[in-house]
Design an enzyme around this catalytic site. Sequence first.
Site, PDB file in Angstrom:
ATOM      1  N   LYS A  52       0.834  -1.209   0.000  1.00 58.98           N
ATOM      2  CA  LYS A  52       0.000   0.000   0.000  1.00 58.98           C
ATOM      3  C   LYS A  52       0.867   1.256   0.000  1.00 58.98           C
ATOM      4  CE  LYS A  52      -3.821  -2.430   2.089  1.00 58.98           C
ATOM      5  NZ  LYS A  52      -4.508  -2.909   3.284  1.00 58.98           N
ATOM      6  N   GLN A  96      -5.460  -1.722   9.395  1.00 53.98           N
ATOM      7  CA  GLN A  96      -5.149  -3.023   8.790  1.00 53.98           C
ATOM      8  C   GLN A  96      -5.658  -4.150   9.687  1.00 53.98           C
ATOM      9  OE1 GLN A  96      -3.763  -3.406   5.741  1.00 53.98           O
ATOM     10  NE2 GLN A  96      -3.790  -5.619   5.886  1.00 53.98           N
ATOM     11  N   ASP A 119     -11.642   2.067   3.082  1.00 55.22           N
ATOM     12  CA  ASP A 119     -11.863   0.623   2.982  1.00 55.22           C
ATOM     13  C   ASP A 119     -13.322   0.314   2.637  1.00 55.22           C
ATOM     14  OD1 ASP A 119      -9.805  -1.262   3.324  1.00 55.22           O
ATOM     15  OD2 ASP A 119      -9.649  -0.835   5.468  1.00 55.22           O
TER      16      ASP A 119
HETATM   17  N1  GUN Z   1      -6.462  -7.024   5.748  1.00 54.77           N
HETATM   18  C1  GUN Z   1      -6.432  -7.748   4.603  1.00 54.77           C
HETATM   19  N2  GUN Z   1      -7.043  -7.061   3.610  1.00 54.77           N
HETATM   20  C2  GUN Z   1      -7.450  -5.886   4.144  1.00 54.77           C
HETATM   21  C3  GUN Z   1      -8.114  -4.750   3.606  1.00 54.77           C
HETATM   22  O1  GUN Z   1      -8.500  -4.685   2.424  1.00 54.77           O
HETATM   23  N3  GUN Z   1      -8.344  -3.731   4.467  1.00 54.77           N
HETATM   24  C4  GUN Z   1      -7.963  -3.781   5.769  1.00 54.77           C
HETATM   25  N4  GUN Z   1      -8.240  -2.737   6.547  1.00 54.77           N
HETATM   26  N5  GUN Z   1      -7.342  -4.820   6.292  1.00 54.77           N
HETATM   27  C5  GUN Z   1      -7.082  -5.867   5.481  1.00 54.77           C
END
Ligand code: GUN
Length: 282
Positions: A52, A96, A119
């Site tokens: 990211k 996350q 998200d």
């Molecule tokens: N953990 C794995 N994929 C994601 C995601 O798309 N967003 C978040 N916040 N945590 C994750």
Amino acid sequence: MSVIIDGKELAKKIREDLAKEVVEIKKNGINPKLAVIMVGDDKASKVYVKNKSKACEEVGIEYEEYLLKDNIEMEELLKIIDKLNNDKTVHGILLQSPIPKHLNIKEAFNRIDYKKDVDGFHPINVGKLTIGEDAFISCTPFGVIKMLEHYNIPTEGKNAVIIGRSNIVGKPLIQCLLNKNATVTICHSKTKNIEEITKKADILIAAIGVPKFVKENMVKEGAVVIDVGINRNEEGKLVGDTDFDNIKDKASYITPVPGGVGPMTIAMLMNNVVKASKNLKR
Ligand code: GUN
């Protein structure tokens, strides 16, 4: 002859287009910024978070990381979320997952200002998506829809079957596909005679997290097969939720793992951060 959908290439194009857009919005004094909170040191999360931050750099989005100890108290985590909610320079906040079990993840997600919820997990965004209002859409389902659109795959009147009912992928996909006039069926662990349902799918989406769950006999000739799964097999190799090698000649379109849906998720996150910055106009 089936078409292998190239998610890596499409995601790259989306990031390049966003990078051009970011140059323009910066001229208007908007500096998109994403804040990522990670609690503890989950190995897979570390990789996701790194990807990211790399994507942010590529697109020109400012990136801020909060690495919190795994024994942090809930109150402290909420304080950090509140601080980011009130920080006018931050446009997107991402917590996350997973986070340690002693913390209430639902409460934490719901504390994020829905205007910064890149998200698309906040109940307000989920509700807005459901009633067809402008919303942040969860990045993986959003990426799946972008793929279908890019490859001009028709959805109207088509039988779309989703396997998996998670809040992050399966459920929002119902709404996204309904909005595109598909007839949507969702299957899950309690569904009986699942292959009877999947065999009727014009578009089959696997999002269950079980390696190679979808076998060739579950797929209709000429179906579009989208694989959301990211699993590791015994050799540590990435495998999807579909038996790609045995399905690929039967499907009209199919996504590989890796290089399919995965890169699209991050591209759509970038899209959502840029959208948040434009909405907040600062
Ligand atoms: N953990 C794995 N994929 C994601 C995601 O798309 N967003 C978040 N916040 N945590 C994750």
